[in-house]
Design a protein around this motif. Structure first.
Motif, PDB file in Angstrom:
ATOM      1  N   SER A  37       0.795  -1.226   0.000  1.00  0.00           N
ATOM      2  CA  SER A  37       0.000   0.000   0.000  1.00  0.00           C
ATOM      3  C   SER A  37       0.825   1.272   0.000  1.00  0.00           C
ATOM      4  CB  SER A  37      -0.895   0.017   1.246  1.00  0.00           C
ATOM      5  OG  SER A  37      -0.094   0.085   2.420  1.00  0.00           O
ATOM      6  N   GLY A  38       2.117   1.153   0.328  1.00  0.00           N
ATOM      7  CA  GLY A  38       2.924   2.341   0.559  1.00  0.00           C
ATOM      8  C   GLY A  38       3.003   2.680   2.032  1.00  0.00           C
ATOM      9  N   GLY A  39       2.385   1.826   2.878  1.00  0.00           N
ATOM     10  CA  GLY A  39       2.396   2.023   4.319  1.00  0.00           C
ATOM     11  C   GLY A  39       3.413   1.129   5.009  1.00  0.00           C
ATOM     12  N   ILE A  40       3.626   1.386   6.279  1.00  0.00           N
ATOM     13  CA  ILE A  40       4.672   0.711   7.027  1.00  0.00           C
ATOM     14  C   ILE A  40       4.362  -0.759   7.307  1.00  0.00           C
ATOM     15  CG2 ILE A  40       3.773   1.376   9.312  1.00  0.00           C
ATOM     16  CD1 ILE A  40       6.726   1.882  10.129  1.00  0.00           C
ATOM     17  N   ASP A  41       3.086  -1.094   7.530  1.00  0.00           N
ATOM     18  CA  ASP A  41       2.734  -2.476   7.850  1.00  0.00           C
ATOM     19  C   ASP A  41       3.002  -3.422   6.682  1.00  0.00           C
ATOM     20  OD1 ASP A  41       1.831  -1.832  10.454  1.00  0.00           O
ATOM     21  OD2 ASP A  41      -0.115  -1.225   9.673  1.00  0.00           O
ATOM     22  N   SER A  42       2.590  -3.023   5.484  1.00  0.00           N
ATOM     23  CA  SER A  42       2.809  -3.889   4.326  1.00  0.00           C
ATOM     24  C   SER A  42       4.287  -3.924   3.942  1.00  0.00           C
ATOM     25  CB  SER A  42       1.956  -3.442   3.132  1.00  0.00           C
ATOM     26  OG  SER A  42       2.315  -2.157   2.668  1.00  0.00           O
ATOM     27  N   ALA A  43       5.003  -2.816   4.168  1.00  0.00           N
ATOM     28  CA  ALA A  43       6.440  -2.804   3.879  1.00  0.00           C
ATOM     29  C   ALA A  43       7.180  -3.759   4.807  1.00  0.00           C
ATOM     30  CB  ALA A  43       6.986  -1.388   4.024  1.00  0.00           C
ATOM     31  N   LEU A  44       6.830  -3.738   6.089  1.00  0.00           N
ATOM     32  CA  LEU A  44       7.473  -4.645   7.040  1.00  0.00           C
ATOM     33  C   LEU A  44       7.123  -6.093   6.732  1.00  0.00           C
ATOM     34  CD1 LEU A  44       9.049  -5.335   9.592  1.00  0.00           C
ATOM     35  CD2 LEU A  44       6.981  -4.837  10.922  1.00  0.00           C
ATOM     36  N   THR A  45       5.857  -6.367   6.502  1.00  0.00           N
ATOM     37  CA  THR A  45       5.422  -7.742   6.243  1.00  0.00           C
ATOM     38  C   THR A  45       6.114  -8.329   5.024  1.00  0.00           C
ATOM     39  OG1 THR A  45       3.252  -7.326   7.230  1.00  0.00           O
ATOM     40  CG2 THR A  45       3.427  -9.205   5.735  1.00  0.00           C
ATOM     41  N   SER A  46       6.176  -7.574   3.947  1.00  0.00           N
ATOM     42  CA  SER A  46       6.811  -8.079   2.722  1.00  0.00           C
ATOM     43  C   SER A  46       8.302  -8.297   2.920  1.00  0.00           C
ATOM     44  CB  SER A  46       6.555  -7.130   1.546  1.00  0.00           C
ATOM     45  OG  SER A  46       6.947  -5.815   1.864  1.00  0.00           O
ATOM     46  N   SER A 189      10.897   7.276   3.797  1.00  0.00           N
ATOM     47  CA  SER A 189       9.651   7.940   3.385  1.00  0.00           C
ATOM     48  C   SER A 189       8.432   7.225   3.949  1.00  0.00           C
ATOM     49  CB  SER A 189       9.561   7.985   1.856  1.00  0.00           C
ATOM     50  OG  SER A 189       9.489   6.673   1.313  1.00  0.00           O
ATOM     51  N   ILE A 190       8.529   5.914   4.126  1.00  0.00           N
ATOM     52  CA  ILE A 190       7.434   5.127   4.693  1.00  0.00           C
ATOM     53  C   ILE A 190       7.436   5.214   6.215  1.00  0.00           C
ATOM     54  CG2 ILE A 190       6.565   2.761   4.988  1.00  0.00           C
ATOM     55  CD1 ILE A 190       7.441   2.197   2.121  1.00  0.00           C
TER      56      ILE A 190
END
Length: 268
Positions: A37-46, A189-190
């Motif tokens: 999504s461009g958010g921190i949760d999806s960035a961390l999970t991936s 940025s995230i």
């Protein structure tokens, strides 16, 4: 909020990665798919999924998405692909699908309910897309919800972003997500962006919708777990406590198993 000096980022990172790898191995699946999504949760999970060494498919699914969200998502995906050869990406523009759906269903005089239903439809279209991709590749859909969202205020869409196969970060508070995301080198940025679900096509943040920040919600969650009540607080603390308690009650239907009507044996 958790004291950063007590947060063991490396050990928690390794624990989640091993858990993901063990689960996928036991389930006999090939890898993971994650909505980005461009958010921190999806960035961390991936990032955690990519660390397993298994194929990790990062999927962008824009629906009238803000340019800032798209840019952050692309920055993260490009960085992840450079760091992990097992990370790949796919982009599915769901805007035409969403517009077709919106034009084919009836509208409502209740504007708030109408807009919320459309917002939840966006999340459910994305869930359907992730499961399609997971199905053709033999992957698991990795959830991106954190503890405050999933078990505190229920800030997610039922059968939307709540429709997943496994939840690697759902036992982490938002403050812990931030610390772990920084440790795994999620783009700055995230890390500094305001949390937002991006479901309304504007720049409203999660805090705008909820009425409290994640740090405040974590505080309220801790107070309830310690047995505190409304009588223990005044002013802003009372307001935050009340917001948390109200949302927790209203969204219990998301957190509990689906009610099943049990038929008495003598009626069968």
């Amino acid at each position: 909020m958790i004291d950063s000096t007590q947060f063991q980022a490396e050990k928690i990172n390794n624990h989640i990665v091993k858990w993901l790898l063990d689960y996928a191995t036991n389930a006999k699946v090939k890898g993971f798919v994650v909505g980005i999504s461009g958010g921190i949760d999806s960035a961390l999970t991936s990032t955690l999924c990519a660390q397993t060494g298994l194929p990790t498919l990062c999927v962008e699914m824009p629906i009238h998405q803000a340019e800032s969200h798209v840019n952050r998502a692309n920055e993260h995906i490009n960085q992840l692909k450079k760091r992990f050869p097992n990370a790949t990406n796919s982009r599915v523009d769901l805007t035409p699908t969403f517009e077709t759906f919106k034009n084919d269903v009836p509208t409502s005089d209740n504007e708030a309910a109408y807009n919320l239903s459309l917002a939840n439809t966006r999340a459910r279209l994305r869930m359907t897309t992730l499961y399609y991709l997971a199905g053709i590749h033999g992957y698991l859909v990795a959830g991106t919800g954190n503890k405050v969202e999933d078990f505190g205020v229920g800030f997610y869409t039922k059968y939307g972003d709540g429709g997943v196969d496994l939840s690697p970060i759902a036992d982490l508070l938002k403050s812990e997500v931030r610390q772990l995301a920084k440790y795994v080198k999620v783009p700055d940025s995230i890390l500094v962006a305001k949390p937002t679900d991006g479901l309304f096509g504007d720049d409203r943040s999660d805090e705008d919708q909820i009425g409290a920040s994640y740090d405040e919600l974590e505080w309220a969650m801790e107070q309830i777990e310690s047995g505190k009540t409304e009588n223990d607080f005044t002013d802003r603390k009372l307001k935050v406590f009340t917001i948390f308690k109200r949302l927790n009650f209203l969204n219990q239907h998301k957190m509990r198993p689906i009610p099943v009507c049990k038929i008495p044996q003598d009626l069968k």
